[in-house]
Enzyme design. Structure first.
Site, mmCIF file in Angstrom:
data_model
loop_
_atom_site.group_PDB
_atom_site.id
_atom_site.type_symbol
_atom_site.label_atom_id
_atom_site.label_comp_id
_atom_site.label_asym_id
_atom_site.label_seq_id
_atom_site.Cartn_x
_atom_site.Cartn_y
_atom_site.Cartn_z
ATOM 1 N N MET A 48 -0.678 -8.616 -13.249
ATOM 2 C CA MET A 48 -0.130 -7.928 -12.082
ATOM 3 C C MET A 48 -0.420 -8.693 -10.788
ATOM 4 O O MET A 48 0.355 -8.671 -9.855
ATOM 5 C CB MET A 48 -0.670 -6.499 -11.970
ATOM 6 N N LEU A 64 4.754 -3.363 -6.014
ATOM 7 C CA LEU A 64 4.135 -2.506 -7.032
ATOM 8 C C LEU A 64 4.850 -1.149 -7.126
ATOM 9 O O LEU A 64 5.243 -0.708 -8.207
ATOM 10 C CB LEU A 64 2.660 -2.333 -6.648
ATOM 11 N N LEU A 70 6.537 0.349 -13.852
ATOM 12 C CA LEU A 70 5.146 0.759 -13.608
ATOM 13 C C LEU A 70 5.077 2.207 -13.167
ATOM 14 O O LEU A 70 4.248 2.982 -13.658
ATOM 15 C CB LEU A 70 4.529 -0.130 -12.515
ATOM 16 N N ARG A 88 0.260 3.404 2.865
ATOM 17 C CA ARG A 88 -1.014 3.052 2.225
ATOM 18 C C ARG A 88 -1.585 1.703 2.685
ATOM 19 O O ARG A 88 -2.756 1.426 2.452
ATOM 20 C CB ARG A 88 -0.837 3.034 0.693
ATOM 21 N N SER A 103 -8.186 -10.387 -3.162
ATOM 22 C CA SER A 103 -8.488 -10.263 -4.591
ATOM 23 C C SER A 103 -8.851 -11.627 -5.181
ATOM 24 O O SER A 103 -8.176 -12.621 -4.876
ATOM 25 C CB SER A 103 -7.259 -9.717 -5.312
ATOM 26 N N ARG A 137 3.131 -10.344 -11.266
ATOM 27 C CA ARG A 137 4.261 -9.421 -11.096
ATOM 28 C C ARG A 137 4.419 -8.992 -9.636
ATOM 29 O O ARG A 137 5.523 -8.762 -9.181
ATOM 30 C CB ARG A 137 4.025 -8.197 -12.005
ATOM 31 N N TYR A 138 3.289 -8.857 -8.912
ATOM 32 C CA TYR A 138 3.387 -8.272 -7.567
ATOM 33 C C TYR A 138 2.777 -9.136 -6.452
ATOM 34 O O TYR A 138 2.765 -8.721 -5.301
ATOM 35 C CB TYR A 138 2.683 -6.894 -7.537
ATOM 36 N N HIS A 237 -7.466 1.348 -16.668
ATOM 37 C CA HIS A 237 -6.506 1.921 -15.719
ATOM 38 C C HIS A 237 -5.739 3.036 -16.420
ATOM 39 O O HIS A 237 -5.273 2.869 -17.541
ATOM 40 C CB HIS A 237 -5.544 0.835 -15.234
ATOM 41 N N ASP A 313 -12.237 -9.810 -12.327
ATOM 42 C CA ASP A 313 -12.483 -8.863 -11.248
ATOM 43 C C ASP A 313 -11.261 -8.717 -10.369
ATOM 44 O O ASP A 313 -10.552 -9.685 -10.113
ATOM 45 C CB ASP A 313 -13.646 -9.370 -10.378
ATOM 46 N N GLU A 316 -9.912 -2.913 -8.590
ATOM 47 C CA GLU A 316 -10.346 -1.759 -9.388
ATOM 48 C C GLU A 316 -11.793 -1.883 -9.869
ATOM 49 O O GLU A 316 -12.417 -0.879 -10.194
ATOM 50 C CB GLU A 316 -9.419 -1.562 -10.602
ATOM 51 N N GLU A 320 -13.254 0.036 -6.495
ATOM 52 C CA GLU A 320 -13.250 1.393 -7.067
ATOM 53 C C GLU A 320 -14.525 1.679 -7.883
ATOM 54 O O GLU A 320 -15.185 2.701 -7.681
ATOM 55 C CB GLU A 320 -12.005 1.576 -7.939
ATOM 56 N N CYS A 375 9.525 2.274 -27.107
ATOM 57 C CA CYS A 375 8.933 3.614 -27.139
ATOM 58 C C CYS A 375 9.975 4.593 -27.683
ATOM 59 O O CYS A 375 11.154 4.506 -27.297
ATOM 60 C CB CYS A 375 8.533 4.056 -25.737
HETATM 61 FE FE1 FES Z 1 10.916 1.144 -22.697
HETATM 62 FE FE2 FES Z 1 8.394 1.632 -23.579
HETATM 63 S S1 FES Z 1 9.355 2.318 -21.771
HETATM 64 S S2 FES Z 1 9.937 0.368 -24.489
#
Ligand code: FES
Length: 397
Positions: A48, A64, A70, A88, A103, A137-138, A237, A313, A316, A320, A375
């Protein structure tokens, strides 16, 4: 210095590498000479990312919250993301300033990639040289930057290696969806042949690294008679329950890592898996790390937090866990609450990274079998098209 002189020199300096060679049953005589190289191989470490400086915080937050893999926010995702990131940013900038102004994830990722490739060049010269790229990613360096760098380098064989050991559609899935989209945009001819390492939750080197860091903290922070009484709290997380209920594999894979680490430690301590970093009003997977630590602290319990789903590290762990949870309880007078060091540059962990890649190369598969299954309740076109891209178009690798 020729290759073998270099390798001999490294082996003298690096006893752990010798163990690695033995594990793979590779002896110097059986390693093909560099002249038979099928490389070079680019390895893109996916993660990320995090803002390395304070001015990068806003764009990091916007990217993000704009990522529907996400955090699904509905039809007005981008507008909502703009609003939330604006709201934020000041608070999160403050958090980053409290951990040193940014970071460390980029620094650690670049170190891990470099060291991993150094080992790979010795253990697998036929696929070398191995060239590391970091694709966040971000935050910088973004996945698209890393992709362009690979294109510019002329390397034709690339591995996308997730740095989330446990697969979630919110993390690894998001990065792979992005990578397949970028590939169609930036490399429409398909000149780069990709394979993916999409999960490695119970890799023995990963498990050993966690076990070593836990043991080291037990021995350094607690008296011998206290050590077996310390509760081990593995913290990962959290996910919104809407994502869990869609059938995301992450909770089961994190639990698999925890079980493997406890098994390695001989189940000498009591333990729990808890979940951190919830945001917003909707239900998230619990029990929450902060609630659990407070409840156990009030019972006088000593405990150690272990970040089980991060490989280095970042905010988070450093803010956190260290400042918000442990630091605040210490201010209230509670003692005996510690955190295991993160994997960062642990030598066993760096070897594990190389081992994961070698296993992947040996298997010759484009991805794990599990990656092919979406999924059960997923309806997203991006999840289907990324699987089509990696599993069908790259099959001829
Ligand atoms: Fe699309 Fe899991 S949300 S494969």
């Amino acid at each position: 210095m020729n290759f073998w002189s270099k390798a001999r020199c490294n082996l003298r300096q690096w006893p752990l590498l010798r163990r690695q060679l033995a594990t793979h049953n590779i002896s110097p005589g059986s390693i093909p000479p560099l002249t038979s190289s099928k490389g070079p191989t680019a390895i893109m470490l996916l993660n990320m990312g995090g803002p390395a400086t304070i001015p990068e915080v806003h764009n990091f937050l916007y990217r993000l919250f704009a990522d529907e893999d996400l955090m699904p926010l509905g039809k007005y995702q981008k507008q909502i993301a703009r609003f939330i990131s604006w709201r934020r940013t000041p608070k999160i900038e403050q958090h980053y300033s409290e951990i040193g102004g940014g970071s460390p994830i980029r620094r650690w990722s670049e170190y891990q990639g470099r060291e991993m490739c150094r080992i790979l060049d010795i253990l697998s010269p036929e696929t070398g040289p191995h060239v590391p790229f970091v694709g966040f990613r971000y935050a910088n360096p973004l996945t698209e930057t890393a992709f362009q760098q690979i294109l510019d380098s002329g390397i034709k064989r690339a591995i996308a290696f997730t740095q989330y050991p446990q697969y979630s559609c919110s993390t690894t899935g998001s990065s792979l969806n992005e990578l397949s989209t970028l590939s169609k945009q930036l490399d429409p001819e398909g000149t780069i042949h990709w394979s993916i390492i999409d999960r490695w939750p119970t890799h023995d080197g990963l498990v050993s690294s966690f076990a070593e860091l836990i043991t080291a903290k037990l021995e350094s922070a607690y008296k011998p008679e206290e050590q077996e009484e310390v509760i081990l709290l593995f913290s990962a997380h959290s996910l919104p329950m809407s994502v869990v209920n869609r059938g995301d594999p992450y909770p089961a894979e994190v639990a698999a890592t925890v079980w493997a680490v406890m098994n390695k430690l001989g189940f000498k301590n009591k333990y729990r898996l808890v979940w951190q970093s919830q945001v917003g009003p909707t239900p998230w997977l619990g029990a929450q790390t902060s609630d659990t630590v407070k409840a156990l602290a009030k019972k006088g319990q000593k405990m150690m937090l272990i970040p089980i789903a991060f490989t280095s590290d970042h905010i988070e762990t450093l803010h956190e866990l260290d400042l918000e949870i442990i630091g605040e309880l210490e201010e209230e007078g509670f003692t005996g609450i510690t955190r295991a060091d993160s994997l960062n540059g642990h030598p066993v962990f760096v070897e594990a990274l190389a081992d994961v890649v070698i296993n992947h190369l040996k298997q010759g598969a484009v991805a794990t079998k599990q990656y092919a299954m979406t999924c059960p309740m997923c309806t997203k076109e991006s999840c289907i098209s990324s699987r089509k891209f990696f599993l069908e178009e790259q099959r001829g690798l």
